[in-house]
Write an enzyme that holds these catalytic residues in place. Structure first.
Site, PDB file in Angstrom:
ATOM      1  N   ASP A   1     -16.872   2.318   5.119  1.00 50.84           N
ATOM      2  CA  ASP A   1     -16.675   2.370   6.571  1.00 50.84           C
ATOM      3  C   ASP A   1     -15.399   3.096   6.979  1.00 50.84           C
ATOM      4  O   ASP A   1     -14.994   3.023   8.140  1.00 50.84           O
ATOM      5  CB  ASP A   1     -16.641   0.935   7.149  1.00 50.84           C
ATOM      6  CG  ASP A   1     -17.919   0.172   6.845  1.00 50.84           C
ATOM      7  OD1 ASP A   1     -18.996   0.774   6.949  1.00 50.84           O
ATOM      8  OD2 ASP A   1     -17.838  -1.018   6.490  1.00 50.84           O
TER       9      ASP A   1
ATOM     10  N   CYS B   1      25.111  10.643 -32.293  1.00 49.34           N
ATOM     11  CA  CYS B   1      26.459  11.109 -31.968  1.00 49.34           C
ATOM     12  C   CYS B   1      26.629  11.250 -30.465  1.00 49.34           C
ATOM     13  O   CYS B   1      25.676  11.092 -29.704  1.00 49.34           O
ATOM     14  CB  CYS B   1      26.753  12.444 -32.649  1.00 49.34           C
ATOM     15  SG  CYS B   1      25.729  13.778 -32.000  1.00 49.34           S
TER      16      CYS B   1
ATOM     17  N   CYS C   1      24.315  13.517 -28.502  1.00 51.00           N
ATOM     18  CA  CYS C   1      22.979  12.958 -28.205  1.00 51.00           C
ATOM     19  C   CYS C   1      23.021  12.288 -26.828  1.00 51.00           C
ATOM     20  O   CYS C   1      22.153  12.508 -25.980  1.00 51.00           O
ATOM     21  CB  CYS C   1      22.569  11.912 -29.246  1.00 51.00           C
ATOM     22  SG  CYS C   1      22.561  12.483 -30.934  1.00 51.00           S
TER      23      CYS C   1
ATOM     24  N   ASP D   1     -19.473  -4.369  10.725  1.00 45.24           N
ATOM     25  CA  ASP D   1     -20.494  -3.878   9.811  1.00 45.24           C
ATOM     26  C   ASP D   1     -21.188  -5.124   9.261  1.00 45.24           C
ATOM     27  O   ASP D   1     -20.527  -6.134   9.012  1.00 45.24           O
ATOM     28  CB  ASP D   1     -19.836  -3.079   8.685  1.00 45.24           C
ATOM     29  CG  ASP D   1     -20.865  -2.528   7.720  1.00 45.24           C
ATOM     30  OD1 ASP D   1     -21.779  -1.844   8.188  1.00 45.24           O
ATOM     31  OD2 ASP D   1     -20.749  -2.819   6.514  1.00 45.24           O
TER      32      ASP D   1
ATOM     33  N   CYS E   1      23.422   2.268  18.930  1.00 47.43           N
ATOM     34  CA  CYS E   1      23.697   2.942  17.649  1.00 47.43           C
ATOM     35  C   CYS E   1      22.381   3.491  17.083  1.00 47.43           C
ATOM     36  O   CYS E   1      22.307   4.646  16.646  1.00 47.43           O
ATOM     37  CB  CYS E   1      24.284   1.965  16.631  1.00 47.43           C
ATOM     38  SG  CYS E   1      25.746   1.076  17.196  1.00 47.43           S
TER      39      CYS E   1
ATOM     40  N   CYS F   1      24.634  -2.193  17.395  1.00 50.01           N
ATOM     41  CA  CYS F   1      23.806  -2.503  18.570  1.00 50.01           C
ATOM     42  C   CYS F   1      22.671  -1.498  18.687  1.00 50.01           C
ATOM     43  O   CYS F   1      22.591  -0.541  17.912  1.00 50.01           O
ATOM     44  CB  CYS F   1      24.638  -2.507  19.852  1.00 50.01           C
ATOM     45  SG  CYS F   1      25.179  -0.868  20.346  1.00 50.01           S
TER      46      CYS F   1
ATOM     47  N   ASP G   1     -15.547  -2.517   5.295  1.00 56.56           N
ATOM     48  CA  ASP G   1     -15.028  -2.718   3.938  1.00 56.56           C
ATOM     49  C   ASP G   1     -13.957  -1.728   3.513  1.00 56.56           C
ATOM     50  O   ASP G   1     -13.436  -1.818   2.413  1.00 56.56           O
ATOM     51  CB  ASP G   1     -16.171  -2.733   2.918  1.00 56.56           C
ATOM     52  CG  ASP G   1     -16.851  -1.373   2.771  1.00 56.56           C
ATOM     53  OD1 ASP G   1     -16.340  -0.377   3.312  1.00 56.56           O
ATOM     54  OD2 ASP G   1     -17.894  -1.310   2.096  1.00 56.56           O
TER      55      ASP G   1
END
Length: 835
Positions: free
Chosen positions: A725, A90, A93, A519, A23, A20, A721
């Protein structure tokens, strides 16, 4: 930007165990008190915590510990990949690679299998990516041959959501399997006043049938309540647990005292509670389906060219630079540029625009859009988290992780809600035990029209009746879900219509706008001006004026300069060589052109000519005429004398006039911001229908103009843009950026418009108004319900079962109402008429 904001780190954590809004409040409070956390928002609806913190002071592990200390769990947003590894010979590795991975920040789990030559890696997507993991492995001397498969974090979330939904459904069914017999068995007692077959069997039967409902189907609710109390907090589950436990205890107590048996009622309360949870989970799933829908759009595979041959690979394996083959009817796998072919592409998933867009060589395309006609060869430019689709999902998530200012009040109420209700329940119990006769007056008045009221019951029974009803009728969830669910639906609708809202507060601010500042270049106009007139001064020809202007503009990046160069190219005009080029901000350009003797040439406005003491009176009448026609006229001078003028006009976007008209009809004042002189600016504004013009504004003065409007008490949105701006977008109350191609992650903007047309601005305003209206409706319902319901329960007017039904209904109503937002019409009116 301050150093602090640069150092700040943003993450999101998945939260497990919330039931809820209380919480969410408990976790949020704990996180805000955590040293180093600068911002914390826990969203109950999306089950996520959005955090900003100082990595020098704290880290993810500490934050997760803080969440767990409140009795809930937190999980990182992880992704699992399987990598094919070459060069292992091996076991050591494999061990080397595994150890290197495990030591790497962001790797949650790593297992390297020598036999299969594969590494299974679970990693934190916010900390490291595939390239980073690959670098770690290759740094140990081995090679990564590729990825085998990937399970995106969102797909995992969807699976988790489905699991929760099915679990809620199963619990509800089990609960009702035992509750329906309880209700049927109660009928003889309710109608005849006689328990069947006798009192003892009836009472024992109620207890036995209630046990599986409470302690199996309702087990999670009871455990959640215990967790909350053990950590010093209280949530809605505490109210349900106390209510059902109190009611259940009356079952065994009936054998030892003169009290009503409410054990069966306890089972009914839990069943209705679980039903409410199931319906709520279903409705919340619908509210969060925006991201799911976007994910479903993604292509799963791609056909790429490898050594001249087609090869189908998983989308995860596509890399920047790969050439993809896309046939008609297929999805474009990822963002890219067309290198061969021509076709119509359906971009409706990205822009909301149903009409296909023609794409040819050099054009950008968006991943997940559909190729309709011809075959295309596309070079991939963005993959993985950088694609348009990933950015959209990120922005939608960011919006859902933010808060609308109006929510702050609801959050404050929610934080005190459960303790207050517990107090009121105790008050109700005491009042009924201490002064039953005074309260019975209300019960006697209501008895004729509320059949469940029986004032003749014992005082203890009536007190328990009121206590249980008060506990289970209160609903903090309705308050907690009111805003987030509407925000989830609204942000999803925006994404579907090409309007990406980054921050939730923008929705509230957009609704309160007084002025929208546009603009001019690239926003109201197409941003691709063309030369319309060349006026030579006495002693010069049109060709010479164009040659002089174009030669100077070679070094310019301004759209007007590019228009002059395009015209010169079309006319095959041979240009002079230019040297010592200089751009004069807000005025024009200068350069030395030609060979011996070099000529000093200028192209610019009246201010530039006046500063250079050049007499331009001979062409003034032509200038005024051109400016009156909404054209930008530039003067051309050479060696200190006027040579003529070049007029350039930027054509309006097709929907500018209609969009501005609709915005004005919506009660907004539209303003044009431009560097053009007043006469030209006013001519354009008149053509478009704007109510105000701010002309001759230099780029660095845009912020001041926005601030002046704000000082006059106006709430201002700036549409620009996002690059040139950016400062003005940041200064405005709401910054609205026009997206450029596939780049929509514009930090300075609160809202990004995927399409470049102004109809999207209308859509954004309408969406904000409709979303905020839903938020207000939800908050009103949540407050109204609790204000009416709590006193009714305390006075004994609400039967505990009806109280629980009302509580469950209030949560479901709020979420359902938020989902009704989908029906809202947010497209501009003129587009509806065209359809």
């Amino acid at each position: 930007m301050s150093n602090k904001s640069k150092e700040r780190k943003k993450i999101s954590l998945g939260i497990v165990g919330m039931t809820c809004a209380s919480c969410a409040q408990t976790i949020e409070k704990a996180l805000k008190e955590h040293v180093g956390v600068e911002q914390a928002n826990v969203n109950f609806a999306s089950e996520k915590a959005y955090l900003a913190y100082d990595p020098k002071t704290t880290n993810k592990k500490e934050l997760i510990k803080t969440v767990r200390a409140t009795g809930y769990d937190a999980r990182l947003e992880t992704k699992k990949i399987i990598l094919r590894i070459g060069g292992m010979t091996c076991a050591s590795c494999a061990q080397t690679i595994e150890n290197a991975l495990k030591k790497t920040e962001g790797i949650v789990e790593a297992n390297v299998n020598l036999a299969s030559e594969k590494a299974v890696v679970v990693y934190d997507v916010q900390e490291i990516d595939y390239e980073g993991i690959k670098a770690v492995i290759e740094g140990t001397g081995y090679t990564v041959l590729g990825r085998e498969e990937g399970a995106a974090k969102y797909e995992k979330e969807i699976e988790e959501e489905q699991r929760k939904f099915h679990e809620a459904k199963m619990k509800m069914r089990v609960a009702w399997a035992f509750t329906i017999p309880i209700m049927v068995w109660m009928i003889p007692e309710m109608i005849l006043g006689q328990a069947w077959p006798n009192e003892d069997v009836f009472n024992l039967g109620m207890i036995l049938l209630a046990v599986p409902v409470l302690f199996w189907a309702g087990r999670e609710t009871l455990l959640s309540a215990v967790r909350a109390v053990s950590h010093g907090s209280a949530n809605m589950d505490v109210l349900i647990a106390l209510g059902t436990s109190t009611a259940f205890v009356t079952g065994p107590a009936v054998f030892f005292s003169p009290i009503m048996n409410y054990a069966g009622v306890a089972g009914m309360i839990m069943s209705f509670h679980l039903t409410g949870r199931y319906i709520e989970a279903k409705a919340k799933g619908r509210a969060s389906q925006a991201i799911r829908k976007l994910l479903e759009l993604e292509a799963k595979t791609a056909r790429i060219l490898v050594d001249g041959e087609e090869k189908e690979v998983p989308i995860d394996e596509v890399e920047v630079g790969n050439v993809m083959i896309v046939r008609p009817g297929e999805k474009i796998p990822t963002d890219g540029v067309v290198i061969e072919g021509q076709s119509a592409v359906d971009e409706s998933m990205a822009t909301g625009e149903s009409m296909p867009v023609m794409k040819k060589v050099g054009d950008e395309v968006i991943g997940a859009t559909v190729n309709q006609r011809g075959m295309l060869k596309i070079r991939a430019t963005k993959v993985g988290q950088d694609t348009f689709l990933s950015q959209v999902i990120k922005l939608v998530e960011e919006c859902q992780g933010s808060k609308v200012p109006i929510q702050e009040f609801a959050d404050r109420v929610t934080s005190y809600f459960v303790p207050t209700v517990l107090g009121l329940a105790v008050v109700a119990l005491i009042l009924w035990l201490v002064a039953p006769d005074a309260i019975k007056v209300v019960s006697l008045w209501a008895q004729p029209f509320l059949p469940w009221i029986d004032p003749n019951l014992g005082v203890v029974t009536l007190a328990i009746f009121a206590l249980v009803a008060t506990l289970v009728i209160a609903c903090p969830c309705a308050l907690g879900l009111a805003t987030p669910t509407a925000l989830m639906v609204g942000s999803g609708m925006g994404a579907e219509n090409g309007v990406l809202i980054r921050r939730g507060e923008a929705i509230q601010t957009l609704k309160n706008l007084d002025t929208i500042v546009f603009d001019k270049t690239g926003t109201i106009t197409k941003g691709r001006p063309e030369v319309t007139d060349i006026v030579p001064a006495e002693g010069h020809t049109k060709e010479e004026v164009l040659r002089l202007a174009a030669s100077v503009e070679v070094g310019s990046e301004h759209p007007l300069g590019e228009a002059i160069l395009r015209k010169a190219k079309e006319e095959n005009v041979e240009l002079y060589k230019a040297e010592e080029f200089e751009a004069v901000t807000g005025r024009g350009v200068k350069a030395k052109i030609g060979f011996s003797p070099q000529k000093f040439s200028l192209v610019g406005n009246r201010k530039l000519m006046e500063e250079e003491r050049i007499d331009y009176r001979s062409v003034e009448d032509d200038l005024e005429r051109l400016e009156g026609e909404a054209k930008t006229a530039m003067l051309v001078a050479v060696n200190g004398k006027i040579a003529g003028a070049v007029a350039v006009a930027d054509t309006l976007k097709p929907d500018s006039v209609q969009a501005i008209r609709e915005l004005e009809m919506m009660g907004l004042k539209t303003t044009m911001l431009t560097g053009d002189n007043r006469r030209t600016a006013e001519a354009i504004a008149k053509k478009v229908g704007m109510s105000r013009v701010l002309s001759e504004v230099l780029p660095d003065q845009k912020v001041k103009e926005i601030q002046k409007l704000q000082e006059n008490g106006e709430t201002v949105a700036m549409v620009g843009d996002g690059i040139n701006d950016a400062p003005a977008l940041t200064a405005a109350n709401v910054g609205i950026a026009i997206g450029t191609g596939t780049d929509i992650a514009i930090e300075s903007a609160d809202v990004t418009l995927v399409r470049g047309d102004l109809s999207s601005v209308v859509t954004a305003i309408k969406l904000s108004r409709k979303t905020f209206s839903k938020i207000k409706q939800n908050l009103f319902w949540a407050f109204f319900y609790n204000i009416i319901a709590l006193p009714a329960a305390m006075l004994g007017l609400a039967h505990p079962v009806i109280a629980e039904i009302a509580m469950a209904t209030s949560s479901v109503t709020v979420v359902t109402n938020a989902n009704l937002l989908r029906r809202a019409r947010i497209r501009p009116e003129y587009l509806k008429k065209e359809k």
